[in-house]
Design a protein around this motif. Structure first.
Motif, PDB file in Angstrom:
ATOM      1  N   SER A  53       0.819  -1.217   0.000  1.00  0.00           N
ATOM      2  CA  SER A  53       0.000   0.000   0.000  1.00  0.00           C
ATOM      3  C   SER A  53       0.851   1.265   0.000  1.00  0.00           C
ATOM      4  O   SER A  53       0.327   2.364  -0.156  1.00  0.00           O
ATOM      5  N   ASP A  54       2.166   1.095   0.180  1.00  0.00           N
ATOM      6  CA  ASP A  54       3.065   2.245   0.275  1.00  0.00           C
ATOM      7  C   ASP A  54       3.866   2.388  -1.025  1.00  0.00           C
ATOM      8  O   ASP A  54       4.767   1.595  -1.290  1.00  0.00           O
ATOM      9  N   PRO A  55       3.557   3.399  -1.850  1.00  0.00           N
ATOM     10  CA  PRO A  55       4.275   3.574  -3.120  1.00  0.00           C
ATOM     11  C   PRO A  55       5.770   3.829  -2.939  1.00  0.00           C
ATOM     12  O   PRO A  55       6.545   3.650  -3.877  1.00  0.00           O
ATOM     13  N   GLU A  56       6.171   4.257  -1.733  1.00  0.00           N
ATOM     14  CA  GLU A  56       7.581   4.551  -1.497  1.00  0.00           C
ATOM     15  C   GLU A  56       8.376   3.321  -1.083  1.00  0.00           C
ATOM     16  O   GLU A  56       9.600   3.377  -1.008  1.00  0.00           O
ATOM     17  N   ASP A  57       7.659   2.229  -0.789  1.00  0.00           N
ATOM     18  CA  ASP A  57       8.371   0.991  -0.464  1.00  0.00           C
ATOM     19  C   ASP A  57       8.957   0.421  -1.747  1.00  0.00           C
ATOM     20  O   ASP A  57       8.381   0.544  -2.826  1.00  0.00           O
ATOM     21  N   THR A  58      10.155  -0.177  -1.661  1.00  0.00           N
ATOM     22  CA  THR A  58      10.845  -0.678  -2.847  1.00  0.00           C
ATOM     23  C   THR A  58      10.793  -2.197  -2.871  1.00  0.00           C
ATOM     24  O   THR A  58      11.142  -2.851  -1.893  1.00  0.00           O
ATOM     25  N   PRO A  59      10.347  -2.784  -4.014  1.00  0.00           N
ATOM     26  CA  PRO A  59       9.818  -2.100  -5.197  1.00  0.00           C
ATOM     27  C   PRO A  59       8.389  -1.598  -4.981  1.00  0.00           C
ATOM     28  O   PRO A  59       7.729  -2.004  -4.034  1.00  0.00           O
ATOM     29  N   ASP A  60       7.943  -0.723  -5.867  1.00  0.00           N
ATOM     30  CA  ASP A  60       6.601  -0.160  -5.777  1.00  0.00           C
ATOM     31  C   ASP A  60       5.596  -1.205  -6.271  1.00  0.00           C
ATOM     32  O   ASP A  60       5.526  -1.498  -7.467  1.00  0.00           O
ATOM     33  N   LEU A  61       4.816  -1.754  -5.339  1.00  0.00           N
ATOM     34  CA  LEU A  61       3.825  -2.776  -5.688  1.00  0.00           C
ATOM     35  C   LEU A  61       2.408  -2.300  -5.370  1.00  0.00           C
ATOM     36  O   LEU A  61       1.521  -3.107  -5.100  1.00  0.00           O
ATOM     37  N   ALA A  62       2.216  -0.988  -5.426  1.00  0.00           N
ATOM     38  CA  ALA A  62       0.913  -0.410  -5.077  1.00  0.00           C
ATOM     39  C   ALA A  62      -0.203  -0.921  -5.978  1.00  0.00           C
ATOM     40  O   ALA A  62      -1.362  -1.001  -5.552  1.00  0.00           O
ATOM     41  N   ASP A  63       0.121  -1.288  -7.219  1.00  0.00           N
ATOM     42  CA  ASP A  63      -0.903  -1.797  -8.134  1.00  0.00           C
ATOM     43  C   ASP A  63      -1.411  -3.177  -7.721  1.00  0.00           C
ATOM     44  O   ASP A  63      -2.404  -3.667  -8.266  1.00  0.00           O
ATOM     45  N   TYR A  64      -0.721  -3.812  -6.775  1.00  0.00           N
ATOM     46  CA  TYR A  64      -1.079  -5.179  -6.375  1.00  0.00           C
ATOM     47  C   TYR A  64      -1.467  -5.245  -4.894  1.00  0.00           C
ATOM     48  O   TYR A  64      -1.402  -6.317  -4.284  1.00  0.00           O
ATOM     49  N   GLN A  65      -1.915  -4.113  -4.323  1.00  0.00           N
ATOM     50  CA  GLN A  65      -2.131  -4.078  -2.883  1.00  0.00           C
ATOM     51  C   GLN A  65      -3.293  -4.927  -2.413  1.00  0.00           C
ATOM     52  O   GLN A  65      -3.422  -5.210  -1.216  1.00  0.00           O
ATOM     53  N   ASP A  66      -4.149  -5.397  -3.336  1.00  0.00           N
ATOM     54  CA  ASP A  66      -5.239  -6.278  -2.935  1.00  0.00           C
ATOM     55  C   ASP A  66      -4.829  -7.743  -2.988  1.00  0.00           C
ATOM     56  O   ASP A  66      -5.638  -8.636  -2.743  1.00  0.00           O
ATOM     57  N   ARG A  67      -3.562  -8.032  -3.298  1.00  0.00           N
ATOM     58  CA  ARG A  67      -3.073  -9.402  -3.393  1.00  0.00           C
ATOM     59  C   ARG A  67      -2.200  -9.742  -2.192  1.00  0.00           C
ATOM     60  O   ARG A  67      -1.611  -8.869  -1.561  1.00  0.00           O
ATOM     61  N   THR A  68      -2.112 -11.026  -1.902  1.00  0.00           N
ATOM     62  CA  THR A  68      -1.310 -11.454  -0.754  1.00  0.00           C
ATOM     63  C   THR A  68       0.176 -11.512  -1.080  1.00  0.00           C
ATOM     64  O   THR A  68       1.013 -11.360  -0.187  1.00  0.00           O
ATOM     65  N   PHE A  69       0.525 -11.726  -2.342  1.00  0.00           N
ATOM     66  CA  PHE A  69       1.944 -11.806  -2.687  1.00  0.00           C
ATOM     67  C   PHE A  69       2.180 -11.406  -4.143  1.00  0.00           C
ATOM     68  O   PHE A  69       1.251 -11.347  -4.950  1.00  0.00           O
ATOM     69  N   TYR A  70       3.438 -11.117  -4.447  1.00  0.00           N
ATOM     70  CA  TYR A  70       3.858 -10.805  -5.811  1.00  0.00           C
ATOM     71  C   TYR A  70       5.175 -11.525  -6.059  1.00  0.00           C
ATOM     72  O   TYR A  70       6.098 -11.466  -5.238  1.00  0.00           O
ATOM     73  N   LEU A  71       5.270 -12.216  -7.193  1.00  0.00           N
ATOM     74  CA  LEU A  71       6.461 -12.993  -7.516  1.00  0.00           C
ATOM     75  C   LEU A  71       7.224 -12.316  -8.649  1.00  0.00           C
ATOM     76  O   LEU A  71       6.703 -12.133  -9.744  1.00  0.00           O
ATOM     77  N   ASP A  72       8.464 -11.931  -8.358  1.00  0.00           N
ATOM     78  CA  ASP A  72       9.346 -11.328  -9.356  1.00  0.00           C
ATOM     79  C   ASP A  72      10.246 -12.428  -9.912  1.00  0.00           C
ATOM     80  O   ASP A  72      11.094 -12.969  -9.196  1.00  0.00           O
ATOM     81  N   LEU A  73      10.075 -12.753 -11.191  1.00  0.00           N
ATOM     82  CA  LEU A  73      10.834 -13.840 -11.815  1.00  0.00           C
ATOM     83  C   LEU A  73      11.972 -13.290 -12.665  1.00  0.00           C
ATOM     84  O   LEU A  73      12.174 -13.709 -13.806  1.00  0.00           O
TER      85      LEU A  73
END
Length: 329
Positions: A171-191
């Motif tokens: 939910s924090d656009p300043e957190d790195t990386p910026d994952l604000a577009d996925y804030q309704d998800r439990t996780f994001y996988l960077d491959l």
């Protein structure tokens, strides 16, 4: 996760194990202890020719759970620290002192002396709870989640499940990386070149669930295990598809080869023998490549899910947890 069925009650959930301190040749080395990752990085030690690491551990579990589920008296229970190194086939144990009772918890403490000459790569460190059942001594009741003790720097990625896992505030656009577009998800996988799994710390309840140490509530433990395995299955399938889409076709002889990326090669080499045991690696790569390029074979995706299920022991683990729930009700 163990899936053995025992003819007596075992402990729901895991013993809470922590590395409380670390010394290398008598000198404090606690900066090498990564508590959040359950890891000890001995390879970072700069002491020339060091010979021994002493790992001090502490463990605890709610007294109520021990008394409600287990047959032996609390005083008859034994907790043993176990270190195992697959690279050297070395196994070492130490019986911990305890249990000592305080604040509704049974607590144990102790240490392991790890000679550098007898270990290499990674050590798995855990504790095992045992005690008498009837006239049979030293029966298994449960264990802790394992810590990793690295004598040598680990690879950037291994397909044993130890990809880099980080918490991120989506939910924090300043957190790195910026994952604000996925804030309704439990996780994001960077491959990317180094696969990284980001867990959403702003997702209400997720941090408490996955990092919780409540082992007394068997239903919460089951929910936690279910979420662990759901994420693991999604991650493995995404990694398989990314690796499969990178299979190379040699221009000179038309043969198919593994991707250049190390982690993608490892994923395919781990899965292919189970996915297509009757096919040679080049033929299996050809079939998977054809499916990825449009000649879709739905069987490959279905079978990949089945292989992943066996690799992470998801179904077996859930059956074991359901059995514990039934026995507790």
């Amino acid at each position: 996760m163990a899936t053995v069925a025992y003819p007596y009650e075992t402990l729901p959930g895991n013993i809470d194990l922590k590395v409380s301190s670390l010394k290398v040749d008598g000198q404090s080395a606690e900066p090498f202890v990564e508590v959040n990752d359950r890891r000890v990085d001995l390879f970072k030690c700069k002491i020339d020719g060091w010979s021994e690491a002493v790992v001090h551990v502490s463990a605890q579990h709610p007294i109520a759970a021990l008394q409600d589920y287990l047959e032996p008296l609390l005083s008859d229970l034994t907790l043993t620290a176990v270190a195992h190194c697959q690279d050297t086939n070395m196994r070492q144990t130490a019986r911990l002192d305890g249990p000592n009772v305080s604040d509704d918890y049974a607590r144990w403490t102790g240490h392991l002396e790890l000679p550098r000459s007898q270990y290499a790569g990674e050590i798995k460190l855990k504790t095992v709870l045992s005690g008498p059942v009837g006239s049979s001594p030293d029966r298994y009741f449960g264990e802790s989640r394992a810590w990793s003790v690295w004598f040598e720097e680990p690879p950037t990625h291994s397909v044993t499940g130890s990809i880099e896992i980080l918490w991120n505030d989506f939910s924090d656009p300043e957190d790195t990386p910026d994952l604000a577009d996925y804030q309704d998800r439990t996780f994001y996988l960077d491959l990317g070149s180094r696969p990284t799994l980001y867990l959403n710390s702003s997702f209400d309840g997720l941090l408490d669930l996955l990092e919780g140490e409540d082992t007394e509530n068997v239903h919460e433990a089951a929910f936690r295990e279910s979420e662990y395995y759901s994420i693991a299955q999604s991650v493995w399938l995404a990694m398989f598809n990314a690796a499969a889409s990178s299979i190379k076709k040699e221009e000179q002889d038309g043969r198919y080869d593994f991707p250049e990326s190390e982690w993608k090669r490892k994923v395919l080499k781990k899965m292919l023998p189970k996915l297509m045991p009757e096919h040679s690696p080049p033929d299996a790569l050809r079939r998977i490549n054809a499916s990825m390029e449009g000649d879709v074979d739905p069987w490959i995706q279905s079978e990949a899910l089945s292989v992943i299920d066996r690799l992470i022991e998801r179904s077996a683990a859930l059956r074991s947890m359901f059995d514990r729930i039934n026995r507790s009700s």
